[in-house]
Design a protein around this motif. Sequence first.
Motif, PDB file in Angstrom:
ATOM      1  N   TYR B 143       0.824  -1.213   0.000  1.00  0.00           N
ATOM      2  CA  TYR B 143       0.000   0.000   0.000  1.00  0.00           C
ATOM      3  C   TYR B 143       0.856   1.260   0.000  1.00  0.00           C
ATOM      4  CZ  TYR B 143      -3.735  -3.186   1.355  1.00  0.00           C
ATOM      5  OH  TYR B 143      -4.642  -4.207   1.394  1.00  0.00           O
ATOM      6  N   ALA B 144       2.160   1.081   0.107  1.00  0.00           N
ATOM      7  CA  ALA B 144       3.019   2.258   0.186  1.00  0.00           C
ATOM      8  C   ALA B 144       4.364   1.918  -0.426  1.00  0.00           C
ATOM      9  CB  ALA B 144       3.193   2.671   1.637  1.00  0.00           C
ATOM     10  N   THR B 145       4.900   2.862  -1.157  1.00  0.00           N
ATOM     11  CA  THR B 145       6.237   2.610  -1.694  1.00  0.00           C
ATOM     12  C   THR B 145       7.255   3.065  -0.657  1.00  0.00           C
ATOM     13  OG1 THR B 145       6.276   4.787  -2.722  1.00  0.00           O
ATOM     14  CG2 THR B 145       5.541   2.951  -4.082  1.00  0.00           C
ATOM     15  N   PRO B 146       8.331   2.290  -0.499  1.00  0.00           N
ATOM     16  CA  PRO B 146       9.364   2.743   0.439  1.00  0.00           C
ATOM     17  C   PRO B 146      10.098   3.937  -0.158  1.00  0.00           C
ATOM     18  CG  PRO B 146      10.107   0.784  -0.735  1.00  0.00           C
ATOM     19  CD  PRO B 146       8.692   1.038  -1.177  1.00  0.00           C
ATOM     20  N   TYR B 147      10.560   4.822   0.681  1.00  0.00           N
ATOM     21  CA  TYR B 147      11.294   5.978   0.157  1.00  0.00           C
ATOM     22  C   TYR B 147      12.638   6.161   0.867  1.00  0.00           C
ATOM     23  CZ  TYR B 147      12.120  10.550  -1.879  1.00  0.00           C
ATOM     24  OH  TYR B 147      12.671  11.589  -2.581  1.00  0.00           O
ATOM     25  N   SER B 148      12.607   6.042   2.206  1.00  0.00           N
ATOM     26  CA  SER B 148      13.886   6.148   2.909  1.00  0.00           C
ATOM     27  C   SER B 148      14.003   5.035   3.936  1.00  0.00           C
ATOM     28  CB  SER B 148      14.038   7.511   3.577  1.00  0.00           C
ATOM     29  OG  SER B 148      13.198   7.600   4.694  1.00  0.00           O
ATOM     30  N   LEU B 149      15.236   4.695   4.241  1.00  0.00           N
ATOM     31  CA  LEU B 149      15.509   3.638   5.215  1.00  0.00           C
ATOM     32  C   LEU B 149      16.182   4.245   6.434  1.00  0.00           C
ATOM     33  CD1 LEU B 149      17.255   1.103   2.800  1.00  0.00           C
ATOM     34  CD2 LEU B 149      14.840   1.195   3.384  1.00  0.00           C
ATOM     35  N   TYR B 150      15.955   3.631   7.560  1.00  0.00           N
ATOM     36  CA  TYR B 150      16.645   4.091   8.760  1.00  0.00           C
ATOM     37  C   TYR B 150      17.528   2.979   9.298  1.00  0.00           C
ATOM     38  CZ  TYR B 150      13.509   1.192  11.513  1.00  0.00           C
ATOM     39  OH  TYR B 150      12.837   0.118  12.028  1.00  0.00           O
ATOM     40  N   GLY B 151      18.510   3.382  10.040  1.00  0.00           N
ATOM     41  CA  GLY B 151      19.290   2.437  10.818  1.00  0.00           C
ATOM     42  C   GLY B 151      19.373   3.023  12.213  1.00  0.00           C
ATOM     43  N   ASP B 350      20.768 -11.505  16.188  1.00  0.00           N
ATOM     44  CA  ASP B 350      21.266 -10.627  17.229  1.00  0.00           C
ATOM     45  C   ASP B 350      20.362  -9.408  17.267  1.00  0.00           C
ATOM     46  OD1 ASP B 350      22.037  -8.874  15.167  1.00  0.00           O
ATOM     47  OD2 ASP B 350      23.955  -9.899  14.959  1.00  0.00           O
ATOM     48  N   VAL B 351      20.730  -8.443  18.093  1.00  0.00           N
ATOM     49  CA  VAL B 351      19.854  -7.284  18.205  1.00  0.00           C
ATOM     50  C   VAL B 351      20.397  -6.095  17.406  1.00  0.00           C
ATOM     51  CG1 VAL B 351      18.741  -7.864  20.366  1.00  0.00           C
ATOM     52  CG2 VAL B 351      20.936  -6.676  20.395  1.00  0.00           C
ATOM     53  N   ALA B 352      21.172  -6.374  16.399  1.00  0.00           N
ATOM     54  CA  ALA B 352      21.734  -5.278  15.616  1.00  0.00           C
ATOM     55  C   ALA B 352      20.865  -4.934  14.409  1.00  0.00           C
ATOM     56  CB  ALA B 352      23.136  -5.647  15.148  1.00  0.00           C
ATOM     57  N   ASP B 353      19.776  -5.650  14.261  1.00  0.00           N
ATOM     58  CA  ASP B 353      18.965  -5.444  13.061  1.00  0.00           C
ATOM     59  C   ASP B 353      17.929  -4.347  13.214  1.00  0.00           C
ATOM     60  OD1 ASP B 353      20.131  -7.067  11.304  1.00  0.00           O
ATOM     61  OD2 ASP B 353      18.874  -8.799  11.715  1.00  0.00           O
ATOM     62  N   LEU B 354      18.267  -3.318  13.977  1.00  0.00           N
ATOM     63  CA  LEU B 354      17.333  -2.216  14.126  1.00  0.00           C
ATOM     64  C   LEU B 354      17.435  -1.323  12.896  1.00  0.00           C
ATOM     65  CD1 LEU B 354      17.756  -1.452  17.880  1.00  0.00           C
ATOM     66  CD2 LEU B 354      15.651  -2.058  16.740  1.00  0.00           C
ATOM     67  N   ALA B 355      16.856  -1.773  11.850  1.00  0.00           N
ATOM     68  CA  ALA B 355      16.934  -1.017  10.607  1.00  0.00           C
ATOM     69  C   ALA B 355      15.729  -1.374   9.756  1.00  0.00           C
ATOM     70  CB  ALA B 355      18.219  -1.374   9.857  1.00  0.00           C
ATOM     71  N   GLY B 356      15.360  -0.499   8.887  1.00  0.00           N
ATOM     72  CA  GLY B 356      14.247  -0.832   8.012  1.00  0.00           C
ATOM     73  C   GLY B 356      13.722   0.384   7.286  1.00  0.00           C
ATOM     74  N   VAL B 357      12.510   0.225   6.741  1.00  0.00           N
ATOM     75  CA  VAL B 357      11.909   1.303   5.963  1.00  0.00           C
ATOM     76  C   VAL B 357      11.357   2.357   6.912  1.00  0.00           C
ATOM     77  CG1 VAL B 357      10.071   1.905   4.345  1.00  0.00           C
ATOM     78  CG2 VAL B 357      11.342  -0.230   4.062  1.00  0.00           C
ATOM     79  N   ARG B 358      11.680   3.585   6.657  1.00  0.00           N
ATOM     80  CA  ARG B 358      11.120   4.662   7.492  1.00  0.00           C
ATOM     81  C   ARG B 358      10.027   5.399   6.725  1.00  0.00           C
ATOM     82  NH1 ARG B 358      13.448  10.308   9.345  1.00  0.00           N
ATOM     83  NH2 ARG B 358      11.960  10.761  10.975  1.00  0.00           N
ATOM     84  N   THR B 359      10.396   6.121   5.687  1.00  0.00           N
ATOM     85  CA  THR B 359       9.418   6.924   4.960  1.00  0.00           C
ATOM     86  C   THR B 359       8.692   6.068   3.921  1.00  0.00           C
ATOM     87  OG1 THR B 359      11.152   8.572   5.050  1.00  0.00           O
ATOM     88  CG2 THR B 359       9.156   9.168   3.877  1.00  0.00           C
ATOM     89  N   ARG B 360       7.379   6.160   3.936  1.00  0.00           N
ATOM     90  CA  ARG B 360       6.563   5.437   2.950  1.00  0.00           C
ATOM     91  C   ARG B 360       5.611   6.429   2.315  1.00  0.00           C
ATOM     92  NH1 ARG B 360       6.019  -0.188   5.669  1.00  0.00           N
ATOM     93  NH2 ARG B 360       7.589   0.043   7.272  1.00  0.00           N
ATOM     94  N   MET B 361       5.329   6.225   1.042  1.00  0.00           N
ATOM     95  CA  MET B 361       4.443   7.143   0.330  1.00  0.00           C
ATOM     96  C   MET B 361       3.204   6.398  -0.143  1.00  0.00           C
ATOM     97  SD  MET B 361       7.276   9.084  -1.902  1.00  0.00           S
ATOM     98  CE  MET B 361       7.995  10.579  -1.272  1.00  0.00           C
TER      99      MET B 361
END
Lengths: 290, 496
Positions: B143-151, B350-361
């Motif tokens: 339902y939304a295109t990814p635009y930016s990713l966060y880490g 592990d717990v280092a995978d705190l990353a993913g899609v942030r901005t969605r349009m």
Amino acid sequence: MRRSTWVGLAMLLPTILLLGTFCYVPFVSALRMSLERNDGLGPAQFVGLENFRDLARDGAFRYSLFVLCILVGIGTLLATVFPLLAAKAISNVTSEWARYAYRVIFTIPMIVPGIVTLLVWKNLYATDGAINRLLELVGLASLAGSWLGDPSRVLMAILFIGFPWASGVGLLIYLAGFDGIDQSLYEAAELDGVGPVGLFLEIEVPLLRPHVRLISLNALLAGIQSYEAVLVLTDGGPGNRSLLPALHLFHHAFQFQQLGYAAAIGVVLFVVSLSLTIVTMRLLRNTVEA
Amino acid sequence: MNHWLAGLILVLAIALRSDAARADADVPAGARIVMVSYFRELLDPWREAAIEFKKQTGIEVVVQSAPYQGWETWVRTMFLGRMMPEVIVVEGGMADDLGRRGLVLKLNGELDQPNPFDAGQPWREAFLPSALEEARDAIGDCYATPYSLYGIGVFYNRTQFEQAGVRPPATFAEWMDVSAKLKQSGFTPMMIGVRPTDAQSVWLAQAILEAFLRVHVGEVNLVHDSGWTFDPTNRSGPARERIDLTERWIAFEKGTIDPARAPEFAETARMLKAFSAYWHPDFLSISGWQEVSSRFARAETSQMLAGTWFVLEFQKLQEALRVAAPGRVADWGVFRVPPIGAHPLLRAGDVADLAGVRTRMMVTRQAEPWRERAGIRWLQFLTSRGVAQDVWRHSAIGDLPAMRDVRPNGNVAALTPRPGATAFRIAEFDGYDELGVHEFWSHWQEYLGDHIDLPTFLQRLSASQRGSLVRLMRMMPDRVDQALIERELPMGGSAR
């Protein structure tokens, strides 16, 4: 009907229309919505009294009623009594100039936007804020701590906002009330040897009962309906310990998209407001008549 | 000189772009759509892009901003008032919720179509595959295109670390030791607000829970491609597989992801509770992430969790502080959230995978179809390679682009998500819908604030999550595979 009656009705018409549009139509619509499962977006589904049944089982709502009783009960008392005492103190000042100055001093807080007051208090309540620092300075460090984050203190902290609770419209109404008391009554009391406490309790307070009724009803209704302070300071937390029914309504309507459920909360709040208003008015009327 | 040359090439590329991008036939003359976002750092470059878009398509795009505070409430209110702009930009899982309610367009088909602004290659090719996968909901709809990713990483005050004689930790246990030493040295080791306005505690809990539960992915993901097997040690293992609503319900009823019965939830909660001894003591009333970040900038805490978006913002804060109070500018660094290490419950991950899609349009549903098409065209334009690179080059954005071949800004290497490391999101630590999440915060505050014990917290969380799942199944009956439920839960559930 006489022509003047028609003119009067015509002049009232805009007010009636506006009241109907913005007060009564939404109220009737909320009543209808409280019987629906409605997210405001898709088609509504009639569910009868299901929302009210869910509300009766909703622990958070029941707790919010308890919080409401505490905040509104004590809040109404504070909003009624302290401005009365302040008005009494000001009315006793003999210098006209000093009376004027006190009136201004007590009135200025009214023009400060409410949100500013709340943010100031929020900073005062921070663990490294002025209140805790003051407590440490006077050797009461054991009392310092989290004010808005501690469930056992949060309601007290919210109630304390506005200390000394003496400014505002209430004070002005009482001052007008004191000004309206006939001077001859004071002279008669003096002749009868009535002391200052007796004068206040036996003469002034009974004469100010209409003012007390107005201010207490105003505080009561505002207390039931408002939730801004709690929203800004705690959002009902920690752990629902400062949740108010009106905030619960807001959450369900605008965060969870449960408009039917929110409307049911609104209906219950309306019934509570109406009942408390009737009870308060009867109580105060009886005391006046007595 | 190279920048000038690159700019010239970009301008030429845009000017010579295929004329196929011209507006669809039924788009009226003088068409105007609105895009609303709270990402201030992107507004100016988007407005620049809108000028070029109008030249190419004749469609005017008005880029408006909304305040970050209360953004979700704003969006819902706009939907309630039937006043939604054609395009909205959000973060987090809100897109899925709006999609389930049929308020925004499903973009599955559009993504397979050529993007007229990108030399006609399929639109999906513009995105990093892992970002596109993550932008899908539980059953694969987009339902939304990814635009930016966060880490996300741990921002720390180097000066305070040196004064306490500690170094960035390598394991979660070391992190606790480091925090203890910081506290002994008179610092506030960590600043976290346990409120919905500060997600730090949930980020940590979710990452730990995901790592603990990873070994159960195979038994939870009941419906999958033939031949699919799950290797917990393969970091990209979950790609293209999803745990849908039916599978979640079955796993919940079996106890695998039920907080009251799954020991992983208890262990996660215990770990966070132990860690909370090193947080600022007023963690229940700290108003939110903005307060946390400004206090970190003023060196009032040694550590905070923050992400790529914070890097450039923090650099600006420091520049301002250098002028106002030169003595208070702290030397800072970032380290990844440390892995749990040899924790007995941890099998992999592990717990280092705190990353993913942030901005969605997203493109909202509109009464006039041309508005929806214009919204899609605008998204295609914004995510086309040349335009996206231009936006990143001319904005103060620290987040990473979700589009291929677009270079990020800023010094965000320490937080850069590793490609392919997509999480399965096997269970939620907080909740499955808005009401569930709201209830979670109440229970979480009570537990971390020592007002209820762990079993009570888990019981309440369990009841709340069960309620969330039931509501979702009621809302989307067509997504519930009743036959599968009956086959897997012949006794009506509670097998574990």
